[in-house]
Write an enzyme that holds these catalytic residues in place. Structure first.
Site, short mmCIF file in Angstrom:
data_model
loop_
_atom_site.label_atom_id
_atom_site.label_comp_id
_atom_site.label_asym_id
_atom_site.label_seq_id
_atom_site.Cartn_x
_atom_site.Cartn_y
_atom_site.Cartn_z
CG LEU A 10 -1.95 -1.11 1.31
CD1 LEU A 10 -2.66 -1.07 2.66
CD2 LEU A 10 -2.96 -0.99 0.17
N GLY A 11 2.08 1.14 0.43
CA GLY A 11 2.97 2.29 0.49
C GLY A 11 4.12 2.00 1.43
CE LYS B 254 3.76 1.73 9.65
NZ LYS B 254 4.23 2.42 8.43
CG ASP C 27 7.73 11.66 9.55
OD1 ASP C 27 7.83 10.53 9.01
OD2 ASP C 27 7.89 12.72 8.93
N GLY D 50 7.27 3.98 4.07
CA GLY D 50 7.67 5.20 4.75
C GLY D 50 8.99 5.00 5.45
#
Length: 780
Positions: A501-502, A523, A620, A504
């Site tokens: 999904l992405g 994650k 962040d 970081g």
């Protein structure tokens, strides 16, 4: 035939038993359709579903008597009504929940462990017992708007009024048992400060950590820190038998003690109330409105040049009924006049004070100042003010020993189209035109308002059907134990981590599905990130994050610490990141939706900074770390993965720089202490991205518009803020939003507001001063 009769008879007995339940055991449930409730032994109180709007709410009420149910406690009070197919149940693993077909379950009680059964006590207290018959949760610890005998309102606790008598969502007023020994009434959302208080018990002499309670005889009294009675608030006498008492802060902001005569069908009487003046509750008539006491009843009114926002709900306040031209377009043809109101005061929104003036000089000074929208004249002092005017009411002629104030309000004089003055010979024609156009606009506005109200209601209904919400409007939800997953379980759930999904700074996120078809986001933390983290340290941090629950934070469901693998399991957010929601979706959020998104983020940060057990600096905050659920609600992700602040520390020093360029605060580069104000700075940048609906850095834009923050400051200084948004919005609202953002990105951390103050500014509760608007090399 006999067998059929026996089955019918047994079924009838079962139904009657269910309708007279005194305990709710595991696997049992209550339903609104079968009119089943949980009763106290004497039958005086009941817990279950009661009618609310076009559905039902969950709460406790007086059951005795034949009059309309008097609700004394509400669960999840800000949630919309549930449907007829909803049930209240105690699950097999000991959780008290509301279940509705097709909707995520909603917890009612935040317990420290599994409950064995639920009981409704004769005191009106709903309690949950564990297997040791110890109370692990009780409704008396979470009061809503009502104080019952035996309920202790401890220091720091408060009651919050309902919206209406038939709508028990959080209203506009609160009464707080302060730690200094005073009982004080405020508007909801205001600071605990004298300027906002409208009644106080003046009982600070009882000492700190006092408690307010009500006894069975209707006496409202205070206990000191050692539990001794020190003050009778209402001086109540011992009543006759057959009555029950409650103290409630009502929707009109008045705190009343009621008696209920259960012998006479539950008839209700008011025994005592404060304050005596029903116009005293601040904000009872909304923005720009004022309260006038007529025949001892509060009546809301608008000043000259203003009309009610909604005539059927006058407590919402008033809006100007003419166009006040911007100072940038001031011309000699614009005419205004000053209307004077005697003995009417609002909370001061003063930006200039002129001493030693007459009232005529004060009027002239306001007329000649395009920024002046009203002025208060008292004695020989003239105070220029801006809208909105708040907490308005009529005062006595010599209140507080001061001379009667005069409120001077600027209004348009014979205003024609576009706010200019029509020639005298055409004014009659223009007035007829204005009347026709005005009626047409009002009709259109009413249609739009009705349609908007329908859409907003449906939008909120969808949203709240999924989001567990706390009882006092800051978003706390129940603490749920984290599940520990194996690596193989998550590998299967994510189909071998095949759908990213992405990614970081902490790792990559994959889409997954648990058995039962619940969608999750997994994650997988980078090995480099967790290489130095010991197993016990990781587990402790997971427990800390697991205790953090808020409707505007992405919920952590569980984790994996299988070998060297470290994975976190979150709720899946179907609308992706804030960036994709703003820039990649075909249907862009409108102005109101964008402001609500900003409020979601602000409330999440406030919880992290001030309200959770362990204070947290996010470090962040950026659009890619803010996720959007299927209803368009924003939730902050990756909180708690940066350094946690322990309660004994208020700030950190010599932190390695964390965060994303363009969003991090200047103090990261200056070897200065890193506090929660660093998150406020990041919020300010994100806030501009949201309200302007464009990226922080746009290389395709003209050079002077490429850097969003610089462009915002340039437009603000040039009074051209309308260029910043893609649609036409209210100029005053837009300017307020820009000022909020500019305060958040002030270079000096001390100058930035707290997130609590930011929320108050966003909600229009506090005045927003002109920001210094100084450039900083770090914010671009």
């Amino acid at each position: 035939m006999v067998l059929s009769f026996l089955l019918i008879f047994a079924h009838s007995i079962a139904i009657n038993a269910q309708q007279r339940n005194f305990n709710l055991s595991r696997g049992s449930s209550l339903s609104p359709t079968e009119n089943s409730s949980l009763f106290s032994q004497s039958g005086k109180f009941a817990f279950g579903f009661f009618p609310f709007g076009d559905g039902f709410a969950v709460g406790i009420w007086y059951e005795s008597g034949t009059l309309q149910k008097t609700v004394v406690w509400t669960a999840n009070r800000n949630d919309p009504p549930v449907s007829r197919n909803a049930t209240i149940g105690l699950t097999n693993d000991g959780r008290l929940i509301v279940h509705e077909v097709g909707v995520q379950e909603k917890p009612i009680a935040n317990t420290t462990g599994p409950a064995l059964f639920v009981s409704m006590l004769d005191s009106g207290n709903l309690v949950l017992y564990n297997s040791n018959l110890t109370i692990i949760w009780q409704s008396f610890d979470y009061p809503t708007d009502t104080l019952l005998p035996g309920l202790l309102l401890r220091a720091g606790d408060e009651l919050v009024s309902s919206i209406f008598e038939t709508n028990h969502s959080m209203g506009s007023f609160r009464i707080k048992m302060q730690t200094d020994g005073n009982i004080v009434m405020y508007p909801v959302g205001s600071l605990d400060a004298p300027d906002f208080a409208y009644w106080a018990s003046v009982t600070n002499f009882v000492g700190k950590n006092a408690t307010l309670t009500l006894d069975g005889n209707g006496r409202l009294y205070m206990l000191n820190s050692s539990g001794a009675e020190v003050k009778n608030i209402n001086n109540a006498a011992v009543p006759s038998d057959g009555k029950m008492y409650r103290a409630t802060i009502d929707a009109d902001g008045i705190f009343r003690v009621y008696s209920h005569n259960l012998i006479e069908n539950g008839s209700q009487s008011i025994e005592w109330y404060v304050p005596d003046d029903r116009c005293r509750p601040k904000g009872i008539c909304g923005i720009n409105g004022y309260c006038d006491l007529i025949n001892l009843q509060p009546v809301c009114a608008c000043p000259p040049g203003f009309d009610f926002i909604k005539h059927e709900e006058k407590n919402l306040g008033c809006n100007r009924n003419f166009i006040l031209e911007s100072c940038a377009f001031k011309n000699d043809h614009t005419e205004y006049t000053i209307q004077e109101l005697q003995s009417i005061v609002w909370l001061e929104s003063t930006y200039a004070i002129l001493p030693s003036m007459t009232i005529e000089e004060c009027k002239l000074a306001c007329l000649e100042d395009c920024n002046c929208e009203a002025a208060q004249f008292q004695g020989q002092e003239c105070k220029k003010q801006k809208l909105p005017l708040t907490f308005g009411r009529r005062t006595s002629q010599q209140e507080d020993g001061k001379p009667s104030p005069s409120m001077l309000v600027k209004v348009g004089m014979d205003s024609g189209r576009n706010g200019t003055i029509a020639p005298k010979e055409s004014r009659k024609v223009l007035r007829m035109d204005i009347l026709v156009i005005g009626l047409a606009c009002i009709s259109f506005a009413l249609i739009v308002l009705a349609f908007s109200a329908f859409l907003i209601f449906r939008y909120r209904l969808w949203a709240y059907k999924k989001i567990p919400y706390k009882s006092n409007d800051q978003g706390l939800i129940e603490d749920v134990s984290l599940r520990v997953f194996t690596y193989n379980e998550l590998e299967v759930a994510t189909s071998g981590f095949s759908e990213p999904l992405g990614s970081g700074s902490f790792g990559t996120v994959f889409k997954g599905t648990l058995s039962g078809q619940r969608r999750i986001a997994v994650k997988r933390l980078d090995l480099k990130v967790v290489a130095e983290v010991q197993e016990m340290e990781f587990l402790n941090e997971m427990r800390s994050i697991g205790r953090i629950h808020h409707r505007n934070l992405v919920r952590l469901l569980g984790y994996c610490h299988d070998g060297s693998n470290r994975l976190l399991v979150y709720d899946y957010m179907s609308n992706g990141t804030l960036s994709s929601y703003l820039f990649k979706s075909q249907l862009k959020p409108n102005w109101v939706e964008r402001i609500n998104i900003a409020l979601n983020i602000a409330r999440g940060l406030l919880y992290l900074h001030e309200e959770c057990e362990t204070r947290i600096i996010h470090c962040d905050l950026k659009p890619s770390n803010i996720l959007m659920d299927e209803y368009g609600h924003a939730k902050i992700a990756d909180f708690g993965l940066a350094k946690l602040l322990m309660p004994e520390h208020s700030r950190t020093f010599t932190e390695p720089i964390r965060g994303t360029r363009g969003y991090i605060a200047p103090e990261w580069h200056m070897d200065l202490p890193i506090t929660v104000k660093a998150d406020v700075y990041s919020f300010g940048i994100v806030f501009f991205v949201i309200i302007c609906c464009r990226k922080r850095l746009d290389n395709d834009a003209p050079e002077e518009e490429a850097i969003l923050v610089k462009w915002v400051k340039d437009c603000f200084k040039a009074n051209e803020v309308s260029k910043l948004v893609p649609e036409e919005v209210d100029q005053q609202s837009l300017e307020r939003m820009i000022k909020i953002g500019l305060w958040c990105i002030e270079e000096d951390p001390a100058a930035r507001p707290s997130m609590k103050k930011v929320i108050q500014m966003l909600e229009g509760i506090v005045e927003i001063l002109e920001p210094p608007c100084a450039h900083s090399s770090f914010q671009y």
